[in-house]
Design a protein around this motif. Structure first.
Motif, PDB file in Angstrom:
ATOM      1  N   LYS A   1      39.235  52.341  30.425  1.00 49.56           N
ATOM      2  CA  LYS A   1      38.150  53.124  31.051  1.00 49.56           C
ATOM      3  C   LYS A   1      36.814  52.366  31.062  1.00 49.56           C
ATOM      4  O   LYS A   1      36.155  52.283  32.090  1.00 49.56           O
ATOM      5  CB  LYS A   1      37.955  54.462  30.312  1.00 49.56           C
ATOM      6  CG  LYS A   1      39.155  55.370  30.319  1.00 49.56           C
ATOM      7  CD  LYS A   1      38.871  56.680  29.606  1.00 49.56           C
ATOM      8  CE  LYS A   1      38.501  56.511  28.140  1.00 49.56           C
ATOM      9  NZ  LYS A   1      39.584  55.937  27.310  1.00 49.56           N
ATOM     10  N   SER A   2      36.418  51.849  29.884  1.00 50.52           N
ATOM     11  CA  SER A   2      35.099  51.201  29.800  1.00 50.52           C
ATOM     12  C   SER A   2      35.045  49.946  30.655  1.00 50.52           C
ATOM     13  O   SER A   2      34.105  49.768  31.451  1.00 50.52           O
ATOM     14  CB  SER A   2      34.758  50.821  28.354  1.00 50.52           C
ATOM     15  OG  SER A   2      34.723  51.956  27.548  1.00 50.52           O
TER      16      SER A   2
ATOM     17  N   SER B   1      35.201  50.963  34.378  1.00 41.09           N
ATOM     18  CA  SER B   1      34.023  51.720  34.847  1.00 41.09           C
ATOM     19  C   SER B   1      32.805  50.815  34.978  1.00 41.09           C
ATOM     20  O   SER B   1      32.054  50.896  35.958  1.00 41.09           O
ATOM     21  CB  SER B   1      33.699  52.858  33.870  1.00 41.09           C
ATOM     22  OG  SER B   1      34.806  53.707  33.739  1.00 41.09           O
ATOM     23  N   LYS B   2      32.608  49.956  33.969  1.00 37.71           N
ATOM     24  CA  LYS B   2      31.454  49.041  34.000  1.00 37.71           C
ATOM     25  C   LYS B   2      31.531  48.121  35.226  1.00 37.71           C
ATOM     26  O   LYS B   2      30.551  47.938  35.943  1.00 37.71           O
ATOM     27  CB  LYS B   2      31.473  48.169  32.740  1.00 37.71           C
ATOM     28  CG  LYS B   2      30.367  48.491  31.764  1.00 37.71           C
ATOM     29  CD  LYS B   2      30.359  47.526  30.619  1.00 37.71           C
ATOM     30  CE  LYS B   2      31.379  47.914  29.577  1.00 37.71           C
ATOM     31  NZ  LYS B   2      31.318  47.111  28.351  1.00 37.71           N
TER      32      LYS B   2
ATOM     33  N   TYR C   1      26.158  53.626  35.042  1.00 37.40           N
ATOM     34  CA  TYR C   1      27.396  53.709  34.241  1.00 37.40           C
ATOM     35  C   TYR C   1      27.088  54.455  32.945  1.00 37.40           C
ATOM     36  O   TYR C   1      26.083  54.162  32.283  1.00 37.40           O
ATOM     37  CB  TYR C   1      27.898  52.290  33.929  1.00 37.40           C
ATOM     38  CG  TYR C   1      28.822  52.211  32.747  1.00 37.40           C
ATOM     39  CD1 TYR C   1      30.108  52.736  32.820  1.00 37.40           C
ATOM     40  CD2 TYR C   1      28.409  51.632  31.548  1.00 37.40           C
ATOM     41  CE1 TYR C   1      30.955  52.677  31.718  1.00 37.40           C
ATOM     42  CE2 TYR C   1      29.253  51.567  30.456  1.00 37.40           C
ATOM     43  CZ  TYR C   1      30.525  52.093  30.548  1.00 37.40           C
ATOM     44  OH  TYR C   1      31.356  52.045  29.465  1.00 37.40           O
TER      45      TYR C   1
ATOM     46  N   ASP D   1      28.959  55.608  29.286  1.00 38.08           N
ATOM     47  CA  ASP D   1      30.073  55.603  28.327  1.00 38.08           C
ATOM     48  C   ASP D   1      29.880  56.819  27.414  1.00 38.08           C
ATOM     49  O   ASP D   1      29.074  56.788  26.483  1.00 38.08           O
ATOM     50  CB  ASP D   1      30.020  54.295  27.537  1.00 38.08           C
ATOM     51  CG  ASP D   1      31.063  54.224  26.431  1.00 38.08           C
ATOM     52  OD1 ASP D   1      31.789  55.224  26.212  1.00 38.08           O
ATOM     53  OD2 ASP D   1      31.143  53.175  25.764  1.00 38.08           O
ATOM     54  N   THR D   2      30.601  57.904  27.702  1.00 37.03           N
ATOM     55  CA  THR D   2      30.382  59.133  26.927  1.00 37.03           C
ATOM     56  C   THR D   2      30.998  59.036  25.530  1.00 37.03           C
ATOM     57  O   THR D   2      30.557  59.718  24.608  1.00 37.03           O
ATOM     58  CB  THR D   2      30.937  60.372  27.669  1.00 37.03           C
ATOM     59  OG1 THR D   2      32.362  60.253  27.799  1.00 37.03           O
ATOM     60  CG2 THR D   2      30.300  60.534  29.037  1.00 37.03           C
TER      61      THR D   2
ATOM     62  N   ALA E   1      30.640  56.521  23.649  1.00 37.97           N
ATOM     63  CA  ALA E   1      29.561  55.942  22.831  1.00 37.97           C
ATOM     64  C   ALA E   1      28.621  57.044  22.340  1.00 37.97           C
ATOM     65  O   ALA E   1      28.101  56.983  21.221  1.00 37.97           O
ATOM     66  CB  ALA E   1      28.798  54.896  23.638  1.00 37.97           C
TER      67      ALA E   1
ATOM     68  N   SER F   1      20.999  57.113  26.058  1.00 33.59           N
ATOM     69  CA  SER F   1      21.931  56.141  26.650  1.00 33.59           C
ATOM     70  C   SER F   1      21.247  55.407  27.788  1.00 33.59           C
ATOM     71  O   SER F   1      20.639  56.027  28.660  1.00 33.59           O
ATOM     72  CB  SER F   1      23.153  56.867  27.233  1.00 33.59           C
ATOM     73  OG  SER F   1      23.827  57.604  26.250  1.00 33.59           O
TER      74      SER F   1
ATOM     75  N   THR G   1      21.899  53.273  31.180  1.00 32.60           N
ATOM     76  CA  THR G   1      23.032  53.359  32.106  1.00 32.60           C
ATOM     77  C   THR G   1      23.177  52.171  33.063  1.00 32.60           C
ATOM     78  O   THR G   1      23.825  52.288  34.098  1.00 32.60           O
ATOM     79  CB  THR G   1      22.943  54.665  32.919  1.00 32.60           C
ATOM     80  OG1 THR G   1      21.683  54.676  33.614  1.00 32.60           O
ATOM     81  CG2 THR G   1      23.050  55.893  32.036  1.00 32.60           C
TER      82      THR G   1
ATOM     83  N   GLU H   1      32.566  57.774  32.232  1.00 31.32           N
ATOM     84  CA  GLU H   1      33.922  57.683  31.664  1.00 31.32           C
ATOM     85  C   GLU H   1      34.033  58.419  30.337  1.00 31.32           C
ATOM     86  O   GLU H   1      33.077  58.441  29.567  1.00 31.32           O
ATOM     87  CB  GLU H   1      34.344  56.224  31.509  1.00 31.32           C
ATOM     88  CG  GLU H   1      33.383  55.366  30.721  1.00 31.32           C
ATOM     89  CD  GLU H   1      33.943  54.810  29.441  1.00 31.32           C
ATOM     90  OE1 GLU H   1      34.936  55.351  28.915  1.00 31.32           O
ATOM     91  OE2 GLU H   1      33.366  53.823  28.957  1.00 31.32           O
ATOM     92  N   GLY H   2      35.198  59.049  30.127  1.00 28.13           N
ATOM     93  CA  GLY H   2      35.390  59.788  28.878  1.00 28.13           C
ATOM     94  C   GLY H   2      36.741  60.455  28.796  1.00 28.13           C
ATOM     95  O   GLY H   2      37.774  59.848  29.112  1.00 28.13           O
TER      96      GLY H   2
END
Ligand SMILES: Nc1ncnc2c1ncn2[C@@H]1O[C@H](COP(=O)(O)OP(=O)(O)OP(=O)(O)O)[C@@H](O)[C@H]1O
Ligand SMILES: Nc1ccn([C@H]2C[C@H](O)[C@@H](COP(=O)(O)O)O2)c(=O)n1
Length: 226
Positions: free
Chosen positions: A19-20, A23-24, A34, A36-37, A39, A72, A74, A132-133
């Motif tokens: 995912k990470s 997504s990045k 972007y 990262d949930t 995180a 966060s 992004t 993402e999560g």
């Protein structure tokens, strides 16, 4: 020149499915923000541990859930995560936080707090965002323009993670992944789940570059109204 309509992309899936990384790269390629949930949940867990909150006591976690300030950044080229002004990008990846994050993230007051942050970041992303999560397509952004659910066999995921952890034992890595996925899938509030309208992508036999290309194509098709 008219600018493209912001696009909201939700990418969910179990641990180690890519995912990470995906997504990045997709966000960077398409000029999107972007988030990262995971995180964010790790950051609140780090704060609970550092402030002596009993992780086995959901009511203590609930009472403290509103206290830390979580911020966060992004930018997909340089995502950041701060708690009360402290850069916690490194500390949130420790084994201690990883082993406690499922318990903390199962507490409804924690989820309500973090979900609010996520929705606010998504709403303010000028060109759109890839989030993402585990519950983005089902709960956080149910109206996302595109929902992707990444999967991969436990063996592939463990091999990827072991490589990352410089040769950690694949068997114990596999067991730890399965245990965390089971906890994340079985909690009562917004468990890890595929949204009914998500596109499932099995990454077991795909390279990271192939997964990125697949998702970029899906976003472009969505933007073109196909
Ligand atoms: N398709 C792929 N093929 C090979 N390696 C991959 C692939 N996708 C991701 N990886 C590698 O697997 C590891 C885990 O990927 P990543 O961190 O993106 O997964 P994740 O789903 O975000 O995991 P978590 O939910 O635990 O944070 C990384 O080292 C990444 O480079
Ligand atoms: N939307 C999310 C994202 C993450 N979590 C929890 C469950 C995960 O085990 C943990 C860490 O996530 P990771 O960094 O491995 O992606 O955070 C969640 O409940 N909901």
């Amino acid at each position: 020149m008219e600018s493209a309509t912001p696009v909201i992309v939700a990418i969910d899936g179990p641990s180690g499915t890519g995912k990470s990384s995906t997504s990045k790269a997709v966000a960077a390629q398409l000029g999107l923000s972007y988030l990262d949930t995971g995180a964010q949940y790790r950051a609140i867990t780090w704060w609970m541990v550092n402030n002596g909150i009993d992780i086995d006591d959901p009511s203590a976690i609930a009472a403290a859930a509103g206290k830390p300030e979580i911020v966060s950044g992004t930018d997909p080229q340089a995502p950041t995560i701060f708690v009360d002004g402290v850069d916690v990008a490194g500390p949130i990846r420790t084994q201690e936080v990883t082993s406690k994050v499922s318990a903390v993230s199962a507490v409804p007051e924690v989820r309500a707090r973090i979900t609010e942050l996520q929705r606010s970041l998504a709403a303010s992303a000028e060109h759109g965002i890839v989030v993402e999560g585990r519950d983005i397509g089902t709960t956080v952004l149910p109206d996302a323009d595109l929902k992707i659910f990444l999967t991969a066999s436990p063996e592939a995921r463990a091999a990827r993670r072991s490589g990352e952890l410089k040769g950690a034992d694949v068997h114990s890595t596999r067991e730890a992944l399965i245990k965390r996925d089971a906890a994340d899938s079985s909690r009562k509030t917004s468990p890890l789940a595929k949204a009914d309208d998500a596109v499932e992508v099995d990454t077991t036999d795909l390279t990271l570059a192939q997964v990125i290309e697949c998702v970029v194509t899906l976003v472009e098709e969505k933007r073109a109204g196909k």
